[in-house]
Design a protein around this motif. Structure first.
Motif, mmCIF file in Angstrom:
data_model
loop_
_atom_site.group_PDB
_atom_site.id
_atom_site.type_symbol
_atom_site.label_atom_id
_atom_site.label_comp_id
_atom_site.label_asym_id
_atom_site.label_seq_id
_atom_site.Cartn_x
_atom_site.Cartn_y
_atom_site.Cartn_z
ATOM 1 N N VAL A 176 15.812 21.638 26.201
ATOM 2 C CA VAL A 176 15.912 20.297 26.788
ATOM 3 C C VAL A 176 15.270 19.275 25.827
ATOM 4 C CG1 VAL A 176 16.497 18.403 28.381
ATOM 5 C CG2 VAL A 176 16.915 21.055 28.942
ATOM 6 N N ARG A 177 15.978 18.358 24.950
ATOM 7 C CA ARG A 177 15.247 17.341 24.419
ATOM 8 C C ARG A 177 15.297 16.060 24.750
ATOM 9 N NH1 ARG A 177 13.889 15.141 21.209
ATOM 10 N NH2 ARG A 177 14.692 14.882 19.219
ATOM 11 N N ALA A 178 16.494 15.894 25.484
ATOM 12 C CA ALA A 178 16.639 14.499 26.059
ATOM 13 C C ALA A 178 17.820 14.648 27.310
ATOM 14 C CB ALA A 178 16.962 13.314 25.154
ATOM 15 N N LYS A 179 17.743 13.689 28.055
ATOM 16 C CA LYS A 179 18.752 13.709 29.201
ATOM 17 C C LYS A 179 19.319 12.206 29.481
ATOM 18 C CE LYS A 179 16.644 14.451 33.587
ATOM 19 N NZ LYS A 179 16.612 15.361 34.941
ATOM 20 N N ASN A 180 20.488 11.992 29.574
ATOM 21 C CA ASN A 180 20.850 10.513 30.108
ATOM 22 C C ASN A 180 21.658 10.594 31.324
ATOM 23 O OD1 ASN A 180 21.601 7.985 29.996
ATOM 24 N ND2 ASN A 180 22.847 8.035 28.259
ATOM 25 N N GLU A 181 21.155 10.185 32.501
ATOM 26 C CA GLU A 181 21.806 10.271 33.753
ATOM 27 C C GLU A 181 22.851 9.253 34.005
ATOM 28 O OE1 GLU A 181 19.407 11.261 36.965
ATOM 29 O OE2 GLU A 181 18.940 13.300 36.079
ATOM 30 N N ARG A 182 24.102 9.533 34.644
ATOM 31 C CA ARG A 182 24.629 8.488 34.799
ATOM 32 C C ARG A 182 25.545 8.609 36.175
ATOM 33 N NH1 ARG A 182 27.477 6.917 29.911
ATOM 34 N NH2 ARG A 182 25.695 6.435 28.270
ATOM 35 N N PRO A 183 25.952 7.528 36.903
ATOM 36 C CA PRO A 183 26.529 7.735 38.165
ATOM 37 C C PRO A 183 28.002 8.275 38.034
ATOM 38 C CG PRO A 183 26.523 5.244 37.602
ATOM 39 C CD PRO A 183 25.607 6.148 36.437
ATOM 40 N N ALA A 184 28.600 9.377 38.648
ATOM 41 C CA ALA A 184 29.823 9.591 38.431
ATOM 42 C C ALA A 184 30.648 8.951 39.390
ATOM 43 C CB ALA A 184 29.881 10.892 39.022
ATOM 44 N N GLN A 185 31.957 8.714 39.188
ATOM 45 C CA GLN A 185 33.056 7.762 39.821
ATOM 46 C C GLN A 185 33.115 8.364 41.143
ATOM 47 O OE1 GLN A 185 36.394 7.536 37.294
ATOM 48 N NE2 GLN A 185 35.838 5.505 36.448
ATOM 49 N N SER A 186 33.212 9.666 41.316
ATOM 50 C CA SER A 186 33.423 10.405 42.585
ATOM 51 C C SER A 186 32.283 10.635 43.386
ATOM 52 C CB SER A 186 34.094 11.820 42.294
ATOM 53 O OG SER A 186 33.049 12.600 41.584
ATOM 54 N N GLY A 187 31.339 9.830 42.996
ATOM 55 C CA GLY A 187 29.908 9.969 43.762
ATOM 56 C C GLY A 187 28.857 11.084 43.093
ATOM 57 N N GLY A 188 27.555 10.885 43.389
ATOM 58 C CA GLY A 188 26.740 11.768 42.711
ATOM 59 C C GLY A 188 26.333 11.316 41.334
ATOM 60 N N LYS A 189 25.836 12.049 40.761
ATOM 61 C CA LYS A 189 25.639 11.964 39.203
ATOM 62 C C LYS A 189 25.908 12.861 38.000
ATOM 63 C CE LYS A 189 21.157 11.411 40.139
ATOM 64 N NZ LYS A 189 19.723 11.375 39.988
ATOM 65 N N PHE A 190 26.203 12.666 37.004
ATOM 66 C CA PHE A 190 26.099 13.563 35.888
ATOM 67 C C PHE A 190 25.301 13.254 34.613
ATOM 68 C CE2 PHE A 190 28.910 10.190 34.339
ATOM 69 C CZ PHE A 190 28.945 10.211 33.023
ATOM 70 N N ALA A 191 25.122 14.057 33.720
ATOM 71 C CA ALA A 191 24.194 13.832 32.809
ATOM 72 C C ALA A 191 24.533 14.337 31.325
ATOM 73 C CB ALA A 191 22.738 14.287 33.005
ATOM 74 N N TRP A 192 24.182 13.395 30.411
ATOM 75 C CA TRP A 192 24.495 13.824 28.868
ATOM 76 C C TRP A 192 23.118 14.524 28.621
ATOM 77 C CZ3 TRP A 192 28.938 14.795 26.787
ATOM 78 C CH2 TRP A 192 30.038 13.974 26.989
ATOM 79 N N VAL A 193 23.149 15.955 28.418
ATOM 80 C CA VAL A 193 21.864 16.760 28.046
ATOM 81 C C VAL A 193 21.843 17.032 26.567
ATOM 82 C CG1 VAL A 193 20.368 18.542 28.704
ATOM 83 C CG2 VAL A 193 21.718 17.459 30.291
ATOM 84 N N THR A 194 20.696 16.471 25.875
ATOM 85 C CA THR A 194 20.596 16.951 24.528
ATOM 86 C C THR A 194 19.789 18.342 24.325
ATOM 87 O OG1 THR A 194 20.683 14.523 23.838
ATOM 88 C CG2 THR A 194 19.900 16.134 22.036
ATOM 89 N N PHE A 195 20.429 19.252 23.841
ATOM 90 C CA PHE A 195 19.668 20.595 23.648
ATOM 91 C C PHE A 195 19.191 20.786 22.017
ATOM 92 C CE2 PHE A 195 22.309 21.269 27.321
ATOM 93 C CZ PHE A 195 21.400 21.747 28.285
ATOM 94 N N SER A 196 18.316 21.531 21.796
ATOM 95 C CA SER A 196 17.901 21.806 20.509
ATOM 96 C C SER A 196 17.737 23.246 20.277
ATOM 97 C CB SER A 196 16.207 21.210 20.421
ATOM 98 O OG SER A 196 15.871 21.791 19.130
ATOM 99 N N ASP A 197 18.498 23.739 19.287
ATOM 100 C CA ASP A 197 18.141 25.233 18.750
ATOM 101 C C ASP A 197 17.472 25.344 17.548
ATOM 102 O OD1 ASP A 197 20.274 25.171 17.079
ATOM 103 O OD2 ASP A 197 21.884 26.031 18.098
ATOM 104 N N PRO A 198 17.423 26.488 16.767
ATOM 105 C CA PRO A 198 16.836 26.432 15.535
ATOM 106 C C PRO A 198 17.762 25.890 14.385
ATOM 107 C CG PRO A 198 16.319 28.499 16.796
ATOM 108 C CD PRO A 198 17.530 27.713 17.598
ATOM 109 N N THR A 199 18.883 25.739 14.521
ATOM 110 C CA THR A 199 19.673 25.229 13.748
ATOM 111 C C THR A 199 20.106 23.567 13.733
ATOM 112 O OG1 THR A 199 21.981 25.479 14.679
ATOM 113 C CG2 THR A 199 20.817 27.618 13.499
ATOM 114 N N GLY A 200 19.811 23.178 14.932
ATOM 115 C CA GLY A 200 20.025 21.707 15.088
ATOM 116 C C GLY A 200 20.245 21.177 16.612
ATOM 117 N N GLU A 201 20.717 20.223 16.865
ATOM 118 C CA GLU A 201 21.007 19.831 18.449
ATOM 119 C C GLU A 201 22.325 19.681 18.603
ATOM 120 O OE1 GLU A 201 18.759 16.028 18.692
ATOM 121 O OE2 GLU A 201 16.907 17.040 18.721
ATOM 122 N N PHE A 202 22.515 19.755 19.878
ATOM 123 C CA PHE A 202 24.088 19.780 20.432
ATOM 124 C C PHE A 202 23.861 19.175 21.935
ATOM 125 C CE2 PHE A 202 22.625 23.728 21.394
ATOM 126 C CZ PHE A 202 22.792 24.016 22.870
#
Length: 452
Positions: A423-449
């Motif tokens: 995990v390189r970074a995460k951006n948490e957001r409130p979900a419309q249905s309640g609770g939360k979701f997050a965009w998580v940036t991952f790093s592997d040896p060839t780049g990020e996704f």
């Protein structure tokens, strides 16, 4: 972008590489091939993922295609890209609306793309003068109802003089009105496309110089540097780690490699690194003490020394990075003392042999590979000499894991992908249905996704 081109050409001039005719003729096949496979990271106007997908569909083979893509890839016009592609590859026939319009619309496969085309259509079909055609273009852009009714009447009357039926003329006017509302100025798009071609040409034919110049421009942008570093790895271009005796303040090209810039290390400062390289001209540094004794402590402070140690820039003087970092207190004191001596113009009691009076550097155990990469990440902003997952992937997971650089290809072949990243970074957001979701940036040896 012009600065990137200028710097890349400067690198090529240093190796006495002259640019061939294709540089100015805009007919280099390798450049259009690079665009057609979407290999356009760093290429002006063409590097976004959506644009890359469009390039793969359009398969540009000329400047006319590139100018059209730049004009079409915007909200509104992009709805016409499928028609543009289908006509280009002969899947459907072009509709030119009237034989008189074929010479005007042929270059864009029957799709009105440019404001200039709308103006020429009015000239050819309805006898508008250039001045009138420009008034029409402006009226269509502003969508003033009263003015548009006048223009429609003028257009239909002018078309009638060329034996165009009223119904057909009205339909063509509707088409022109639709496209003029968001039509692009071709002369503007052509200037953009020229720069797109030049950056594409440099990447296709001189990728080392191009990437070094791109990294130079984005020297303070860690995310862009990481992306260019991964691109260099993908293209099998060596990026030599920062070295206090080899690197310059800015990125450089030497012997077919990119030399990482000292000035790109976090917390060191470009002016400080210019000072280091100026001092080094006299002779290379032969030890950490020698470095500290010769630099100005007002420019090379504690934070600067720590960053240089963590990044590996001192590896040629002290291979144990943990020891180089542990030496910082000694080096700060040494630099301060040497500066005081210079100010007082004193000579050492032992003459030039300072080794007898130098404070010893603490002996500490070397870092583990994970610790080393962690410190390097903090100083450089990404993993330069390796990746924390290298060992795990070598241990057998490589066969089933999809790397970041392979996502596009793999996703076309199978629905679900197994991936691995830290995990390189995460951006948490409130979900419309309640609770939360997050965009998580991952790093592997060839780049990020990114994953949701």
């Amino acid at each position: 972008t012009l600065t990137v081109i200028h710097r890349a050409l400067k690198f090529l001039n240093e190796t006495e590489t002259s640019m061939p005719k294709a540089w100015r003729a805009y007919d280099d096949e390798s450049t259009y091939q690079l665009m057609s496979v979407g290999d356009t990271l760093g290429v002006f106007q063409l590097e976004g993922q959506g644009m890359r997908d469009t390039l793969k569909k359009v398969q540009p083979g000329s400047m006319e295609d590139v100018i059209a893509i730049i004009s079409l890839y915007r909200p509104g016009p992009m709805d016409n890209i499928p028609q543009f592609v289908d006509v280009k590859f002969g899947r459907v026939d072009a509709d030119y609306y009237h034989p008189l319009l074929k010479p005007i619309l042929e270059e864009t496969y029957g799709v009105p793309v440019y404001q200039e085309q709308v103006m020429r259509m009015a000239q050819e079909l309805a006898g508008y003068s250039l001045g009138e055609a420009d008034m029409l273009r402006r009226a269509m852009g502003k969508k003033k109802v009263e003015e548009m009714l006048k223009q429609r009447k003028r257009f239909i009357e002018g078309a009638a003089e060329k034996d165009v039926p009223e119904k057909q003329a009205s339909h063509i006017f509707d088409v022109m009105e639709k496209f003029a509302g968001y039509g692009f100025n071709k002369s503007h798009a052509a200037a953009y496309a020229a720069i797109s071609y030049q950056t594409g040409y440099l990447k296709a034919n001189h990728p080392i110089e191009f990437l070094a110049a791109s990294m130079s421009l984005d020297i303070q942008n860690t995310d862009k540097l990481a992306a260019f570093f991964q691109e260099a790895k993908r293209l099998d271009i060596t990026v030599q780690a920062p070295d206090i005796n080899l690197s310059n303040p800015d990125f450089d090209v030497r012997d077919g490699s990119i030399i990482y810039a000292l000035g790109a290390i976090k917390g060191v400062g470009m002016e400080a690194m210019k000072h280091v390289c100026e001092i080094r001209k006299e002779r290379p540094f032969d030890s950490l003490h020698d470095f500290a004794e010769r630099v100005d402590p007002r420019l090379i402070n504690r934070k600067c020394l720590e960053s240089l140690a963590k990044s590996g820039a001192f590896d040629s003087l002290e291979p144990n990075r943990a020891r180089a970092l542990a030496a910082v207190d000694v080096l700060v004191a040494t630099a301060s003392s040497a500066a005081d001596d210079r100010a007082a113009n004193q000579n050492s009691l032992f003459g030039d042999d300072k080794s007898q009076t130098r404070a010893p550097i603490p002996k500490v155990p070397a870092w583990s590979s994970t610790q080393l990469l962690d410190h390097e990440f903090k100083a450089v902003g990404f993993y330069l000499s390796g990746h924390p997952l290298d060992g795990l992937l070598l241990a057998g997971a490589r066969d089933r894991i999809t790397f970041a650089m392979d996502i596009q290809t793999a996703a076309r072949e199978k629905g679900a992908l197994e991936m691995m990243g830290i995990v390189r970074a995460k951006n948490e957001r409130p979900a419309q249905s309640g609770g939360k979701f997050a965009w998580v940036t991952f790093s592997d040896p060839t780049g990020e996704f990114e994953a949701m």
